[in-house]
Design a protein around this motif. Structure first.
Motif, PDB file in Angstrom:
ATOM      1  N   MET A   1       0.804  -1.187   0.000  1.00  0.00           N
ATOM      2  CA  MET A   1       0.000   0.000   0.000  1.00  0.00           C
ATOM      3  C   MET A   1       0.858   1.266   0.000  1.00  0.00           C
ATOM      4  SD  MET A   1      -3.331   0.842   2.037  1.00  0.00           S
ATOM      5  CE  MET A   1      -3.935   2.453   2.225  1.00  0.00           C
ATOM      6  N   LEU A   2       1.959   1.284   0.775  1.00  0.00           N
ATOM      7  CA  LEU A   2       2.859   2.436   0.762  1.00  0.00           C
ATOM      8  C   LEU A   2       3.470   2.621  -0.622  1.00  0.00           C
ATOM      9  CD1 LEU A   2       4.813   2.266   4.154  1.00  0.00           C
ATOM     10  CD2 LEU A   2       3.283   4.062   3.381  1.00  0.00           C
ATOM     11  N   ARG A   3       3.849   1.524  -1.258  1.00  0.00           N
ATOM     12  CA  ARG A   3       4.440   1.607  -2.590  1.00  0.00           C
ATOM     13  C   ARG A   3       3.426   2.191  -3.583  1.00  0.00           C
ATOM     14  NH1 ARG A   3       9.272  -0.384  -4.531  1.00  0.00           N
ATOM     15  NH2 ARG A   3       9.652  -1.451  -2.579  1.00  0.00           N
ATOM     16  N   ASP A   4       2.166   1.816  -3.453  1.00  0.00           N
ATOM     17  CA  ASP A   4       1.120   2.386  -4.301  1.00  0.00           C
ATOM     18  C   ASP A   4       0.959   3.879  -4.031  1.00  0.00           C
ATOM     19  OD1 ASP A   4       0.587  -0.038  -5.522  1.00  0.00           O
ATOM     20  OD2 ASP A   4      -1.042  -0.547  -4.126  1.00  0.00           O
ATOM     21  N   ASN A   5       1.013   4.269  -2.766  1.00  0.00           N
ATOM     22  CA  ASN A   5       0.928   5.693  -2.412  1.00  0.00           C
ATOM     23  C   ASN A   5       2.073   6.476  -3.055  1.00  0.00           C
ATOM     24  OD1 ASN A   5      -1.340   5.248  -0.885  1.00  0.00           O
ATOM     25  ND2 ASN A   5      -0.265   5.278   1.079  1.00  0.00           N
ATOM     26  N   LEU A   6       3.255   5.880  -3.060  1.00  0.00           N
ATOM     27  CA  LEU A   6       4.421   6.523  -3.646  1.00  0.00           C
ATOM     28  C   LEU A   6       4.231   6.713  -5.151  1.00  0.00           C
ATOM     29  CD1 LEU A   6       7.248   7.562  -2.914  1.00  0.00           C
ATOM     30  CD2 LEU A   6       8.122   5.297  -3.504  1.00  0.00           C
ATOM     31  N   ARG A   7       3.743   5.682  -5.818  1.00  0.00           N
ATOM     32  CA  ARG A   7       3.526   5.757  -7.272  1.00  0.00           C
ATOM     33  C   ARG A   7       2.439   6.756  -7.646  1.00  0.00           C
ATOM     34  NH1 ARG A   7       3.196  -0.560  -7.838  1.00  0.00           N
ATOM     35  NH2 ARG A   7       5.405  -1.048  -7.643  1.00  0.00           N
ATOM     36  N   LEU A   8       1.449   6.921  -6.792  1.00  0.00           N
ATOM     37  CA  LEU A   8       0.306   7.776  -7.104  1.00  0.00           C
ATOM     38  C   LEU A   8       0.445   9.211  -6.584  1.00  0.00           C
ATOM     39  CD1 LEU A   8      -2.548   5.205  -6.388  1.00  0.00           C
ATOM     40  CD2 LEU A   8      -1.602   5.873  -8.619  1.00  0.00           C
ATOM     41  N   LEU A   9       1.459   9.474  -5.788  1.00  0.00           N
ATOM     42  CA  LEU A   9       1.638  10.806  -5.205  1.00  0.00           C
ATOM     43  C   LEU A   9       1.849  11.839  -6.312  1.00  0.00           C
ATOM     44  CD1 LEU A   9       1.899  12.263  -2.457  1.00  0.00           C
ATOM     45  CD2 LEU A   9       4.367  11.931  -2.641  1.00  0.00           C
ATOM     46  N   GLN A  10       1.149  12.965  -6.219  1.00  0.00           N
ATOM     47  CA  GLN A  10       1.227  14.038  -7.206  1.00  0.00           C
ATOM     48  C   GLN A  10       1.639  15.343  -6.536  1.00  0.00           C
ATOM     49  OE1 GLN A  10       0.462  13.813 -10.724  1.00  0.00           O
ATOM     50  NE2 GLN A  10       0.742  11.660 -10.180  1.00  0.00           N
ATOM     51  N   LYS A  11       2.426  16.147  -7.241  1.00  0.00           N
ATOM     52  CA  LYS A  11       2.851  17.441  -6.733  1.00  0.00           C
ATOM     53  C   LYS A  11       1.661  18.382  -6.588  1.00  0.00           C
ATOM     54  CE  LYS A  11       5.516  21.482  -8.083  1.00  0.00           C
ATOM     55  NZ  LYS A  11       4.350  22.351  -8.208  1.00  0.00           N
ATOM     56  N   GLY A  12       0.792  18.409  -7.593  1.00  0.00           N
ATOM     57  CA  GLY A  12      -0.360  19.305  -7.541  1.00  0.00           C
ATOM     58  C   GLY A  12       0.067  20.748  -7.407  1.00  0.00           C
ATOM     59  N   SER A  13      -0.543  21.479  -6.488  1.00  0.00           N
ATOM     60  CA  SER A  13      -0.223  22.893  -6.306  1.00  0.00           C
ATOM     61  C   SER A  13       0.853  23.124  -5.241  1.00  0.00           C
ATOM     62  CB  SER A  13      -1.485  23.668  -5.932  1.00  0.00           C
ATOM     63  OG  SER A  13      -1.999  23.179  -4.707  1.00  0.00           O
ATOM     64  N   SER A  14       1.366  22.062  -4.641  1.00  0.00           N
ATOM     65  CA  SER A  14       2.407  22.236  -3.620  1.00  0.00           C
ATOM     66  C   SER A  14       3.740  22.577  -4.278  1.00  0.00           C
ATOM     67  CB  SER A  14       2.535  20.972  -2.769  1.00  0.00           C
ATOM     68  OG  SER A  14       2.945  19.880  -3.558  1.00  0.00           O
ATOM     69  N   THR A  15       4.678  23.048  -3.484  1.00  0.00           N
ATOM     70  CA  THR A  15       6.008  23.361  -3.996  1.00  0.00           C
ATOM     71  C   THR A  15       6.770  22.066  -4.213  1.00  0.00           C
ATOM     72  OG1 THR A  15       7.027  23.486  -1.813  1.00  0.00           O
ATOM     73  CG2 THR A  15       6.061  25.536  -2.703  1.00  0.00           C
ATOM     74  N   VAL A  16       7.837  22.146  -4.973  1.00  0.00           N
ATOM     75  CA  VAL A  16       8.684  20.976  -5.204  1.00  0.00           C
ATOM     76  C   VAL A  16       9.274  20.501  -3.881  1.00  0.00           C
ATOM     77  CG1 VAL A  16      10.821  20.175  -6.284  1.00  0.00           C
ATOM     78  CG2 VAL A  16       9.193  21.524  -7.605  1.00  0.00           C
ATOM     79  N   ALA A  17       9.648  21.434  -3.016  1.00  0.00           N
ATOM     80  CA  ALA A  17      10.227  21.062  -1.723  1.00  0.00           C
ATOM     81  C   ALA A  17       9.222  20.274  -0.880  1.00  0.00           C
ATOM     82  CB  ALA A  17      10.691  22.304  -0.972  1.00  0.00           C
ATOM     83  N   ASP A  18       7.966  20.735  -0.834  1.00  0.00           N
ATOM     84  CA  ASP A  18       6.941  20.017  -0.070  1.00  0.00           C
ATOM     85  C   ASP A  18       6.659  18.646  -0.674  1.00  0.00           C
ATOM     86  OD1 ASP A  18       6.659  22.054   1.777  1.00  0.00           O
ATOM     87  OD2 ASP A  18       4.940  22.966   0.748  1.00  0.00           O
ATOM     88  N   PHE A  19       6.525  18.604  -1.990  1.00  0.00           N
ATOM     89  CA  PHE A  19       6.299  17.339  -2.679  1.00  0.00           C
ATOM     90  C   PHE A  19       7.466  16.380  -2.411  1.00  0.00           C
ATOM     91  CE2 PHE A  19       6.861  14.951  -6.793  1.00  0.00           C
ATOM     92  CZ  PHE A  19       5.862  14.020  -6.558  1.00  0.00           C
ATOM     93  N   GLY A  20       8.680  16.905  -2.473  1.00  0.00           N
ATOM     94  CA  GLY A  20       9.868  16.088  -2.215  1.00  0.00           C
ATOM     95  C   GLY A  20       9.890  15.538  -0.795  1.00  0.00           C
ATOM     96  N   ARG A  21       9.473  16.352   0.181  1.00  0.00           N
ATOM     97  CA  ARG A  21       9.436  15.873   1.578  1.00  0.00           C
ATOM     98  C   ARG A  21       8.420  14.749   1.750  1.00  0.00           C
ATOM     99  NH1 ARG A  21      10.861  21.164   2.791  1.00  0.00           N
ATOM    100  NH2 ARG A  21       8.757  21.982   2.668  1.00  0.00           N
ATOM    101  N   LYS A  22       7.235  14.910   1.153  1.00  0.00           N
ATOM    102  CA  LYS A  22       6.217  13.854   1.241  1.00  0.00           C
ATOM    103  C   LYS A  22       6.711  12.582   0.566  1.00  0.00           C
ATOM    104  CE  LYS A  22       2.404  17.159   1.131  1.00  0.00           C
ATOM    105  NZ  LYS A  22       1.373  17.761   0.278  1.00  0.00           N
ATOM    106  N   PHE A  23       7.299  12.746  -0.608  1.00  0.00           N
ATOM    107  CA  PHE A  23       7.811  11.612  -1.368  1.00  0.00           C
ATOM    108  C   PHE A  23       8.897  10.880  -0.577  1.00  0.00           C
ATOM    109  CE2 PHE A  23      10.184   9.435  -4.647  1.00  0.00           C
ATOM    110  CZ  PHE A  23       9.203   9.026  -5.540  1.00  0.00           C
ATOM    111  N   LYS A  24       9.839  11.642  -0.027  1.00  0.00           N
ATOM    112  CA  LYS A  24      10.940  11.040   0.735  1.00  0.00           C
ATOM    113  C   LYS A  24      10.430  10.357   2.006  1.00  0.00           C
ATOM    114  CE  LYS A  24      15.528  11.971   2.590  1.00  0.00           C
ATOM    115  NZ  LYS A  24      15.349  10.998   3.639  1.00  0.00           N
ATOM    116  N   ALA A  25       9.416  10.919   2.637  1.00  0.00           N
ATOM    117  CA  ALA A  25       8.860  10.321   3.855  1.00  0.00           C
ATOM    118  C   ALA A  25       8.307   8.926   3.560  1.00  0.00           C
ATOM    119  CB  ALA A  25       7.769  11.213   4.443  1.00  0.00           C
ATOM    120  N   ILE A  26       7.625   8.779   2.439  1.00  0.00           N
ATOM    121  CA  ILE A  26       7.103   7.458   2.080  1.00  0.00           C
ATOM    122  C   ILE A  26       8.249   6.504   1.761  1.00  0.00           C
ATOM    123  CG2 ILE A  26       5.691   6.178   0.417  1.00  0.00           C
ATOM    124  CD1 ILE A  26       3.942   8.702   0.141  1.00  0.00           C
ATOM    125  N   CYS A  27       9.272   6.996   1.056  1.00  0.00           N
ATOM    126  CA  CYS A  27      10.449   6.161   0.766  1.00  0.00           C
ATOM    127  C   CYS A  27      11.122   5.714   2.064  1.00  0.00           C
ATOM    128  CB  CYS A  27      11.451   6.922  -0.101  1.00  0.00           C
ATOM    129  SG  CYS A  27      10.912   7.203  -1.786  1.00  0.00           S
TER     130      CYS A  27
END
Length: 168
Positions: A1-27
Motif C-alpha cells: 500500500m505504501l508503494r502504491d501511495n508513492l507511485r500515485l503521489l502528485q505534486k499538484g499545487s504544492s512546492t517541489v520542496a513540499d512534494f519532495g518531503r512527502k515523497f521522501k517520507a514514504i520512501c
C-alpha cells in the motif's frame, strides 16, 4: 500500500520542496519496514508525480540518465525557481527566499552579501555568493547580480531560440 501511495503521489499545487518531503517520507517508511525503493524507481516515480508542467524537464532528465534522488530533487527545485522567474517575479522572490532559508544559506537570497567575510575557505562554503568577486550576470554581462535576478530577464526569455546550425 505504501508503494502504491508513492507511485500515485502528485505534486499538484504544492512546492517541489513540499512534494519532495512527502515523497521522501514514504520512501523512508518503506526502507524502515525492509522494502527500500531503488534509486531509479524513486527518480522515475518522482518525475511522474511532478505533472505535465514539468514534462520537458522530466524528459530531459531521463534522457541524460538518472543520478541520485537527492540530486534530482535539488535540480527540480532549481527548475521550479527558474520557471517562476520566467512566469512571475513576485513568486520567484518568495520561492528563492524560502529555498535560501531552508538551506541555511542566507547570502543566496541577497547577491550583494557576497562581499561578506564569511566563507572564504575552500569546500562547500566556497560556492556561489561566498567568493571575493561580485556576482556577474551571464545574460546582460554586467557585474552586480546573477542571471536569475537580471532586470532584463523577461526580454531574454522572450527572444527566439538560436537556430541549431548556428550553435557550433
Amino acid at each position: 500500500m505504501l508503494r502504491d501511495n508513492l507511485r500515485l503521489l502528485q505534486k499538484g499545487s504544492s512546492t517541489v520542496a513540499d512534494f519532495g518531503r512527502k515523497f521522501k517520507a514514504i520512501c523512508d517508511q518503506l526502507a524502515a519496514i525492509g522494502h527500500p525503493v531503488a534509486e531509479t524507481d524513486k527518480c522515475h516515480w518522482f518525475l511522474c508525480g511532478l505533472g505535465p508542467s514539468y514534462e520537458h524537464f522530466s524528459t530531459t532528465y531521463r534522457a541524460l540518465g538518472t543520478a541520485s534522488f537527492r540530486e534530482l530533487l535539488a535540480k527540480t527545485e532549481n527548475q521550479e525557481i527558474f520557471m517562476l522567474s520566467l512566469h512571475g517575479t513576485q513568486q520567484l522572490s518568495v520561492a528563492f527566499t524560502a529555498q535560501s532559508h531552508r538551506s541555511g544559506n542566507q547570502s543566496r537570497s541577497n547577491p550583494n552579501s557576497s562581499y561578506s567575510n564569511r566563507g572564504h575557505g575552500r569546500g562547500r562554503s566556497a560556492g556561489r555568493g561566498h567568493g571575493r568577486r561580485p556576482p556577474h550576470c551571464q545574460l546582460c554581462r554586467t557585474v552586480g547580480h546573477y542571471a536569475n535576478l537580471c532586470p532584463n530577464l523577461a526580454s531574454f526569455a522572450k527572444q527566439d531560440a538560436p537556430i541549431d546550425a548556428n550553435l557550433a
